[in-house]
Design a protein around this motif. Structure first.
Motif, mmCIF file in Angstrom:
data_model
loop_
_atom_site.group_PDB
_atom_site.id
_atom_site.type_symbol
_atom_site.label_atom_id
_atom_site.label_comp_id
_atom_site.label_asym_id
_atom_site.label_seq_id
_atom_site.Cartn_x
_atom_site.Cartn_y
_atom_site.Cartn_z
ATOM 1 N N ARG A 92 -1.627 3.586 -1.345
ATOM 2 C CA ARG A 92 -0.524 3.301 -2.269
ATOM 3 C C ARG A 92 -0.128 4.547 -3.060
ATOM 4 O O ARG A 92 1.055 4.874 -3.189
ATOM 5 C CB ARG A 92 -0.935 2.165 -3.206
ATOM 6 C CG ARG A 92 0.069 1.813 -4.298
ATOM 7 C CD ARG A 92 -0.294 0.491 -4.943
ATOM 8 N NE ARG A 92 -0.141 -0.578 -3.965
ATOM 9 C CZ ARG A 92 1.005 -1.225 -3.710
ATOM 10 N NH1 ARG A 92 2.102 -0.895 -4.398
ATOM 11 N NH2 ARG A 92 1.068 -2.174 -2.815
ATOM 12 N N GLU A 93 -1.110 5.245 -3.602
ATOM 13 C CA GLU A 93 -0.789 6.421 -4.412
ATOM 14 C C GLU A 93 -0.199 7.537 -3.566
ATOM 15 O O GLU A 93 0.686 8.267 -4.031
ATOM 16 C CB GLU A 93 -2.040 6.884 -5.156
ATOM 17 C CG GLU A 93 -2.461 5.903 -6.244
ATOM 18 C CD GLU A 93 -3.694 6.336 -7.019
ATOM 19 O OE1 GLU A 93 -4.352 7.325 -6.608
ATOM 20 O OE2 GLU A 93 -4.000 5.692 -8.040
ATOM 21 N N ALA A 94 -0.658 7.670 -2.322
ATOM 22 C CA ALA A 94 -0.079 8.681 -1.433
ATOM 23 C C ALA A 94 1.400 8.401 -1.200
ATOM 24 O O ALA A 94 2.237 9.308 -1.206
ATOM 25 C CB ALA A 94 -0.830 8.722 -0.110
ATOM 26 N N SER A 95 1.740 7.131 -1.000
ATOM 27 C CA SER A 95 3.130 6.750 -0.775
ATOM 28 C C SER A 95 3.977 7.029 -2.011
ATOM 29 O O SER A 95 5.073 7.606 -1.913
ATOM 30 C CB SER A 95 3.202 5.267 -0.397
ATOM 31 O OG SER A 95 4.540 4.840 -0.303
ATOM 32 N N LEU A 96 3.495 6.634 -3.160
ATOM 33 C CA LEU A 96 4.258 6.828 -4.402
ATOM 34 C C LEU A 96 4.422 8.305 -4.728
ATOM 35 O O LEU A 96 5.500 8.746 -5.150
ATOM 36 C CB LEU A 96 3.562 6.099 -5.547
ATOM 37 C CG LEU A 96 3.489 4.572 -5.434
ATOM 38 C CD1 LEU A 96 2.622 3.994 -6.549
ATOM 39 C CD2 LEU A 96 4.875 3.946 -5.452
ATOM 40 N N ASP A 97 3.364 9.079 -4.528
ATOM 41 C CA ASP A 97 3.431 10.507 -4.854
ATOM 42 C C ASP A 97 4.398 11.241 -3.938
ATOM 43 O O ASP A 97 5.154 12.117 -4.385
ATOM 44 C CB ASP A 97 2.035 11.129 -4.756
ATOM 45 C CG ASP A 97 1.113 10.669 -5.874
ATOM 46 O OD1 ASP A 97 1.610 10.060 -6.840
ATOM 47 O OD2 ASP A 97 -0.106 10.906 -5.766
ATOM 48 N N ALA A 99 6.960 9.885 -2.336
ATOM 49 C CA ALA A 99 8.314 9.427 -2.650
ATOM 50 C C ALA A 99 8.868 10.172 -3.860
ATOM 51 O O ALA A 99 10.056 10.521 -3.895
ATOM 52 C CB ALA A 99 8.307 7.925 -2.907
ATOM 53 N N ALA A 100 8.022 10.441 -4.829
ATOM 54 C CA ALA A 100 8.464 11.134 -6.040
ATOM 55 C C ALA A 100 8.922 12.558 -5.747
ATOM 56 O O ALA A 100 9.683 13.137 -6.528
ATOM 57 C CB ALA A 100 7.336 11.153 -7.067
ATOM 58 N N GLU A 101 8.486 13.115 -4.617
ATOM 59 C CA GLU A 101 8.873 14.466 -4.241
ATOM 60 C C GLU A 101 10.007 14.503 -3.224
ATOM 61 O O GLU A 101 10.370 15.568 -2.736
ATOM 62 C CB GLU A 101 7.666 15.211 -3.671
ATOM 63 C CG GLU A 101 6.575 15.440 -4.690
ATOM 64 C CD GLU A 101 5.472 16.353 -4.180
ATOM 65 O OE1 GLU A 101 4.744 16.894 -5.005
ATOM 66 O OE2 GLU A 101 5.351 16.523 -2.941
ATOM 67 N N GLY A 102 10.552 13.334 -2.908
ATOM 68 C CA GLY A 102 11.700 13.283 -2.006
ATOM 69 C C GLY A 102 11.367 13.006 -0.556
ATOM 70 O O GLY A 102 12.241 13.109 0.309
ATOM 71 N N SER A 137 5.137 0.096 1.903
ATOM 72 C CA SER A 137 6.345 0.664 2.504
ATOM 73 C C SER A 137 7.608 -0.090 2.127
ATOM 74 O O SER A 137 8.694 0.484 2.122
ATOM 75 C CB SER A 137 6.204 0.711 4.031
ATOM 76 O OG SER A 137 5.188 1.620 4.415
ATOM 77 N N GLY A 138 7.473 -1.353 1.806
ATOM 78 C CA GLY A 138 8.646 -2.135 1.456
ATOM 79 C C GLY A 138 8.949 -2.184 -0.024
ATOM 80 O O GLY A 138 9.877 -2.894 -0.440
ATOM 81 N N GLU A 139 8.233 -1.444 -0.831
ATOM 82 C CA GLU A 139 8.395 -1.526 -2.278
ATOM 83 C C GLU A 139 9.307 -0.419 -2.806
ATOM 84 O O GLU A 139 9.347 0.675 -2.240
ATOM 85 C CB GLU A 139 7.026 -1.439 -2.956
ATOM 86 C CG GLU A 139 6.116 -2.603 -2.607
ATOM 87 C CD GLU A 139 4.769 -2.523 -3.312
ATOM 88 O OE1 GLU A 139 4.603 -1.609 -4.144
ATOM 89 O OE2 GLU A 139 3.905 -3.370 -3.017
ATOM 90 N N PRO A 140 10.026 -0.691 -3.889
ATOM 91 C CA PRO A 140 10.848 0.360 -4.506
ATOM 92 C C PRO A 140 9.978 1.518 -4.981
ATOM 93 O O PRO A 140 8.860 1.316 -5.461
ATOM 94 C CB PRO A 140 11.492 -0.371 -5.698
ATOM 95 C CG PRO A 140 11.390 -1.824 -5.382
ATOM 96 C CD PRO A 140 10.137 -1.982 -4.579
ATOM 97 N N GLY A 141 10.507 2.724 -4.845
ATOM 98 C CA GLY A 141 9.783 3.891 -5.322
ATOM 99 C C GLY A 141 8.652 4.342 -4.437
ATOM 100 O O GLY A 141 7.853 5.199 -4.833
#
Length: 355
Positions: A92-97, A99-102, A137-141
Motif C-alpha cells: 500500500r505505501e509503495a503504491s501511495l508513494d 503515485a505522489a511522485e507522478g 490499485s483501485g483507490e484514489p491517490g
C-alpha cells in the motif's frame, strides 16, 4: 534533489506531473524508513544504526565488502516483515508513494520465499501481495500495482523453477496479477545458464523476463544473460556500455534497461551521478526505464532519478518525456493505462513551462 532543487526552476516543467512507469522496485527496499522502525518496534527487533540514528546508509565500493554491507541492511529490514499486515502495509505505501511522485504504473518485485514462514508458504505470501496490489490499485491517490516474482541467484536453480511455476499460476495483464519473472541478488553468484529452465516456464506463461545483469559485473555478464535467458528487460544493464558489440546486441534485441542511477552510485559502480552512462545508452538507441531499486537503502526515489537526468545529464523536457514514454513501452501496463499515460505525457509537454 527535490522539485525545489537544481532539477526544477523557471522554464522547467514540474517532474511530479510527468506520468511515469516504475519497473525496478524491490518489495523490502520500497519500505519507508519510518515503517521499518515502526515494525521493528512492534516485533521487538533492534535495527542497525544505519536504519536508525545514522540513516541514511553510506556505501563506499562495489566490492564484496560493500555488497555485504548492503545485504546485511537489506536482511535487517526484511526481518521486520513478519506477517500479512506488514506485507500489506508495504504494498500500500509503495503504491501511495509512487503515485505522489507522478507514477501511473508500478511493477513491484518480490521473492515470496522470504515471507513464507510467517504466512504458511510461498503461495499465501504471493497471494497476500497480489490481493493488496489489486485492492490499493483501485483507490484514489494510488498507482496501479502489478507484481514481478523474482528468484534469487543465491538459491538452487530448482527453487527458481518452483517460483516460476507459482508465478505462471497468477500470470495476468493488469493490477494485482503477476506480469514478470526476475532473477535478483548478487549477480556474481550462481550460474546464469542454470536458471534457463525457470525462465522457460515463465516465458511459456507469457510473463516478461526481467533478470538482473550488468551492474556488479560487466558486459560479459550481459552477453551471457542475453544468450541464456533471452530477457525482455534487464535489471540495470548499464555496464553493457563497456563493450559496444554487447550494447549493440541489447539494442538490436529490443531489450529494455531498468537503469537505477542512485543505487549505481551508492554501491560504487560509478563514482558519481555524472558517470552513469545514461546519455551513452540513449544515444545508442537503448530503451531505458529509470528505477529507484531500493529507496529504503539508497535514500533516493524514482522522482530523484528523473531530476538527476535533467540536472546532471542535461536532458531537456522533450527528452525526459521520451524517457517516460520508454518506461511505459517497456512495461506490462494494460492498454488503457498506456493510453492515459501517453495523453498525460503529451499534455505535460504541451503545457507552458513555469515562468
Amino acid at each position: 534533489m527535490s522539485e525545489d532543487g537544481p532539477g526544477a526552476g523557471p522554464g522547467r516543467r514540474p517532474l511530479t506531473a510527468l506520468p511515469k512507469a516504475h519497473l525496478h522496485l524491490h518489495f523490502t527496499g520500497s519500505m519507508r524508513v519510518s515503517s521499518v522502525r515502526d515494525l521493528a518496534e512492534d516485533h521487538g527487533l533492534r535495527l542497525p544504526a544505519s536504519l536508525g540514528a545514522d540513516y541514511p546508509p553510506r556505501f563506499t565500493a562495489a566490492d564484496e565488502r560493500g555488497w555485504f554491507r548492503f545485504q546485511r541492511l537489506y536482511d535487517a529490514a526484511r526481518a521486520v516483515v513478519q506477517g500479512e499486515a506488514d506485507m500489506r502495509r508495504i504494498v500500500r505505501e509503495a503504491s501511495l508513494d509512487d503515485a505522489a511522485e507522478g507514477s501511473r504504473w508500478l511493477e513491484i518485485q518480490v521473492d515470496p520465499t522470504s515471507y513464507a514462514p510467517f504466512v504458511g508458504g510461498i503461495t499465501p505470501a504471493l497471494e497476500i501481495v497480489l490481493d493488496e496490489a489489486a485492492r490499493v490499485s483501485g483507490e484514489p491517490g494510488a498507482v496501479p500495482v502489478a507484481v514481478v516474482v523474482a528468484a534469487s541467484r543465491m538459491r538452487h536453480p530448482l527453487e527458481a523453477r518452483t517460483l516460476a511455476r507459482l508465478a505462471a499460476r497468477y500470470a495476468g495483464d493488469g493490477p494485482g496479477t503477476v506480469v514478470g519473472f526476475g532473477l535478483s541478488n548478487d549477480e556474481r553468484r550462481g550460474v546464469t545458464e542454470e536458471f534457463a529452465p525457470a525462465f522457460g516456464i515463465a516465458r511459456r506463461a507469457g510473463l516478461a523476463l526481467v533478470p538482473h545483469a550488468g551492474e556488479l559485473l560487466g558486459a560479459d555478464a550481459v552477453r551471457a544473460t542475453l544468450g541464456a535467458l533471452t530477457p525482455d528487460r534487464l535489471g540495470h544493464g548499464v555496464r553493457a556500455v563497456e563493450d559496444p558489440a554487447v550494447l549493440g546486441a541489447v539494442v538490436e534485441a529490443g531489450v529494455a534497461l531498468e537503469v537505477c542511477p542512485g543505487s549505481n552510485v551508492s554501491l560504487g559502480v560509478f563514482d558519481g551521478a555524472a558517470d552513469v552512462p545514461l546519455r551513452t545508452l540513449l544515444s545508442a538507441g537503448a530503451t531505458v526505464a529509470l528505477g529507484a531499486d531500493d529507496p529504503l537503502i539508497f535514500d533516493t526515489r524514482l522522482l530523484a532519478q528523473y531530476e538527476t537526468a535533467r540536472a546532471v545529464h542535461g536532458l531537456d523536457d522533450t527528452e525526459l518525456a521520451a524517457l517516460a514514454r520508454s518506461s511505459f513501452a517497456a512495461s506490462r501496463a494494460p492498454s488503457d493505462v498506456r493510453r492515459a499515460a501517453e495523453a498525460g505525457i503529451d499534455a505535460w509537454l504541451a503545457a507552458a513551462p513555469p515562468s
